[in-house]
Design an enzyme around this catalytic site. Structure first.
Site, PDB file in Angstrom:
ATOM      1  CB  CYS A   2      -0.871   0.044   1.244  1.00  0.00           C
ATOM      2  SG  CYS A   2      -2.006  -1.324   1.352  1.00  0.00           S
ATOM      3  NE  ARG A  27       4.457   2.010  -1.227  1.00  0.00           N
ATOM      4  CZ  ARG A  27       5.301   2.118  -0.200  1.00  0.00           C
ATOM      5  NH1 ARG A  27       6.389   2.823  -0.335  1.00  0.00           N
ATOM      6  NH2 ARG A  27       5.044   1.525   0.941  1.00  0.00           N
ATOM      7  CD1 TRP A  75       0.267  -5.382  -3.859  1.00  0.00           C
ATOM      8  CD2 TRP A  75       0.264  -6.415  -1.873  1.00  0.00           C
ATOM      9  NE1 TRP A  75       0.890  -6.604  -4.011  1.00  0.00           N
ATOM     10  CE2 TRP A  75       0.904  -7.250  -2.815  1.00  0.00           C
ATOM     11  CE3 TRP A  75       0.146  -6.854  -0.562  1.00  0.00           C
ATOM     12  CZ2 TRP A  75       1.421  -8.494  -2.474  1.00  0.00           C
ATOM     13  CZ3 TRP A  75       0.657  -8.092  -0.224  1.00  0.00           C
ATOM     14  CH2 TRP A  75       1.291  -8.901  -1.183  1.00  0.00           C
ATOM     15  CG  ASN A 101       1.488   0.631   4.273  1.00  0.00           C
ATOM     16  OD1 ASN A 101       1.226  -0.551   4.058  1.00  0.00           O
ATOM     17  ND2 ASN A 101       2.662   1.162   3.990  1.00  0.00           N
ATOM     18  N   GLY A 102      -0.667  -1.405   6.399  1.00  0.00           N
ATOM     19  CA  GLY A 102      -0.353  -2.332   7.483  1.00  0.00           C
ATOM     20  C   GLY A 102      -1.454  -3.356   7.663  1.00  0.00           C
ATOM     21  CD  GLU A 469      18.875 -10.685  -9.221  1.00  0.00           C
ATOM     22  OE1 GLU A 469      18.397 -11.383  -8.326  1.00  0.00           O
ATOM     23  OE2 GLU A 469      18.320  -9.655  -9.635  1.00  0.00           O
ATOM     24  CE  LYS A 473      16.040  -7.936 -11.332  1.00  0.00           C
ATOM     25  NZ  LYS A 473      15.971  -8.570 -10.035  1.00  0.00           N
ATOM     26  CD  GLU A 476      11.082  -9.259  -9.998  1.00  0.00           C
ATOM     27  OE1 GLU A 476      12.283  -9.333 -10.337  1.00  0.00           O
ATOM     28  OE2 GLU A 476      10.680  -8.474  -9.131  1.00  0.00           O
ATOM     29  CG  HIS A 492      24.810 -34.335  -8.491  1.00  0.00           C
ATOM     30  ND1 HIS A 492      25.312 -35.529  -8.054  1.00  0.00           N
ATOM     31  CD2 HIS A 492      25.851 -33.465  -8.481  1.00  0.00           C
ATOM     32  CE1 HIS A 492      26.598 -35.391  -7.757  1.00  0.00           C
ATOM     33  NE2 HIS A 492      26.952 -34.140  -8.022  1.00  0.00           N
ATOM     34  CE  LYS A 585      12.123  -1.085  -6.039  1.00  0.00           C
ATOM     35  NZ  LYS A 585      13.049  -1.989  -6.750  1.00  0.00           N
TER      36      LYS A 585
END
Ligand code: F6R
Length: 590
Positions: A2, A27, A75, A101-102, A469, A473, A476, A492, A585
């Protein structure tokens, strides 16, 4: 997560709130809304589920009058993504509107009580109880001191609740912080309150970062109270050196691409650390009996990479731990432990929870963060900053390279080879531009060769976390299944999946992993797999080749290559790389 914004001043609030909400979009959110006090001292609310532009088409945010208002990007946590669950929420009598927010833990029992007292609820959210609670307390206390009433809320409501409360009777915005950030912006004849500096940066860079349990009362002037003591407090005004240009696309199609290209410049700033602070950090790490790196997502990949460089360069065993897995290792933490938290936002809840638990056991907390004034920074005994400027795209790119550069510098520092480390790292920085110059050919390769449903990435040593990484990405933002593995692991398990048509990105730096990597490539090729080699040497084994300059710390130059690949794959597939679905974010929930 949020985002919240409040404005009080002489201008019309709605256009300012609308612009700020657009800046909070990064965000991650699913609903949006604003409330403003119009000329008749009435609160007008426009809100709905969906992207800002789409909700604006339905609701026309800009039609709302008044020069004092609040806005929110939601959110979803409690209650589905529906118009009715979008913030702001109005009290029954229409005097108060609130954005939050929370997460409120005891909202169900509070709601039951408020319903019994006659309050009507319009949403399924936890947030809505807050505005009714304030209304109820004002009624019970005979309209008295709102500061006291809000302060007393902390005794009733449990959980995290940073909020803005708009009061139509007294024309005031109350900004309260509990567990997620709220920043007061101080402009000329105007005040802002937001979860994010970038949302009002074009109006002012003078800020006050509220501490937990502080309440700011915004009218023509601002006053700040400590809600635990009820006393007024004086807070320092900080000038933020981020620019509006850094927080806008400046001609790039997406923030993500702009931020990858910015690596060329910001990497220099990242290495220009204040020498007192840098040496202080080196001293702590050198003397520590135990060091645990703590991070999530991309920042965890930086922790992994750092643990490898600390082992190789400084002969230190520093353990990387996922923020969310901290509790598993809690038994190992004591007063001789240093927790080294790595976080771009400085707000990641998983990491913060680990910090809180570690502090309770007497551990020392140091951190590497990008956002000045963030909670992790404030919870740390010592910190270094990335100096990357605001990172807007949800996918972290420039912050990751900054993390990696600074952590590697620290490894050289702990090895008492700081000067040499600086030379090697500046050599990497000088070559970054040559990677960006290849972006067109990387885009082509992404389109013609890498646009598959499955991709494999292999690397060894520090190239392994870099491959991880890259995997992160690609998943994502391109929504492609990707799998990163250490080359030695192929035999393996994953070799079972290699057959003609399977594509592998091989990270082949000119270091001690090269010969083993060549072995792995041969194993893949023997089974018909296709190899995209990233290397400073064009090996015959490669079906496709992405060149990188020959430098001492070669794997680090592979980072922007993989970032560019993921970016172009995302765009080719019609995704918005700046706003990956379901992701945010700043992840402020556990
Ligand atoms: C991925 C990404 C996330 C973050 C993670 C931790 O591109 O950005 O995985 O790295 O959410 O965030 P910070 O670094 O803010 O703690």
């Amino acid at each position: 997560m949020c985002g919240i914004i409040g404005y009080i001043g002489k201008k019309r609030a709605a256009p300012i709130l609308f612009d700020s909400l657009k800046k909070l979009e990064y965000r991650g959110y699913d609903s949006v809304g604003i409330a403003s006090i119009n000329g008749d001292a009435e609160i007008e609310i426009k809100k709905g589920a969906g992207r800002i532009e789409a909700v604006n088409e339905r609701m026309n945010f800009l039609s709302v009058n008044g020069s004092i208002g609040i806005g929110h990007t939601r959110w979803a946590t409690h209650g589905g993504v529906e118009d009715k669950n979008a913030h702001p929420f109005l009290s029954c009598n229409g005097r108060f509107a609130l954005v939050h927010n929370g997460i409120l833990e005891n909202y169900l029992e509070l709601k039951e009580d408020l319903v019994k007292k006659g309050h009507t609820f319009t949403s399924d959210t936890d947030t809505e109880i807050l505005v009714h609670l304030v209304e109820e307390e004002v009624k019970n206390n005979g309209e008295k001191d709102l500061v006291k009433i809000i302060s007393d809320l902390t005794k009733i409501a449990k959980g995290a609740y940073t909020f803005l409360l708009l009061d139509a009777k007294d024309h005031i915005i109350y900004a309260f912080r509990k567990d997620s950030p709220i920043i007061i912006g101080i402009g000329e004849d105007e005040l802002f309150a937001s979860s994010d500096i970038t949302s009002f940066l074009e109006h002012t860079n003078k800020v006050i970062i509220l501490e937990n349990n502080q309440l700011a009362v915004l009218k023509e002037k601002y006053t700040i109270y400590d809600t635990q003591t009820g006393k007024e407090v004086k807070q320092k005004i900080t000038t933020i050196d981020w620019t509006t240009e850094q927080a806008s696309k400046t001609g790039f199609p997406h923030f993500m691409l702009k931020e990858i290209f910015e690596e060329v410049e910001i990497s220099k700033h990242s290495l220009e650390q204040d020498s007192l602070k840098l040496n202080g950090m080196i001293e702590v790490l050198s003397k520590a009996k135990k060091v645990f790196f703590l991070g999530s997502g991309t920042s965890f990949r930086a922790c992994l990479l750092a643990s490898i460089y600390f082992a190789k360069i400084a002969k230190k065993h520093f353990m990387p731990i996922l923020g969310s897995e901290y509790k598993t290792y809690q038994n190992l933490v004591d007063k001789d432990t240093v927790i080294f938290a790595i976080s771009q936002s400085g707000e990641t809840a998983d990491v913060l929870q680990g910090i809180t638990l570690a502090k309770a056991k007497g551990a020392r907390v140091v951190s590497l963060i990008n956002v000045i004034g963030s909670t992790i920074m404030r919870e740390s005994d010592q910190y270094l900053t990335l100096n990357s400027g605001p990172e807007i795209a949800v996918a972290s790119t420039k912050a990751f390279i900054s993390q990696v550069l600074i952590l590697t510098l620290l490894a050289f520092g702990v090895a008492d080879r700081l000067k040499e480390g600086r030379e090697h790292l500046y050599e990497v920085v000088r070559k970054l531009e040559s990677i960006m110059n290849q972006s067109d050919s990387i885009a082509m390769l992404s389109k013609d060769v890498l646009n598959k449903n499955d991709l494999y990435l292999i690397g060894r040593g520090v190239s392994f976390p870099i491959a991880m990484e890259g995997e992160l990405k690609i998943k994502e933002i391109a929504y492609i299944h990707a799998d990163a593995l250490a080359g030695g692991e192929l035999k393996h398990h994953t070799l079972a999946l290699i057959e003609p048509g399977v594509t592998c990105i091989a990270l082949v730096p000119n270091d001690d992993t090269k010969d083993d990597m060549i072995n792995n490539i041969m194993q893949i090729k023997a089974r018909g797999g296709e190899i995209i080699g990233i290397s400073s040497e064009h090996l015959e084994l490669f079906d496709h080749y992405i060149p990188i300059p020959k430098v001492h710390l070669e794997p680090l130059l592979m980072i922007p290559v993989l970032q560019l690949i993921s970016y172009y794959l995302s765009v080719i597939r019609g995704n918005d790389p700046d706003f990956p679905r379901n992701l945010a974010k700043s992840v402020t929930v556990l």
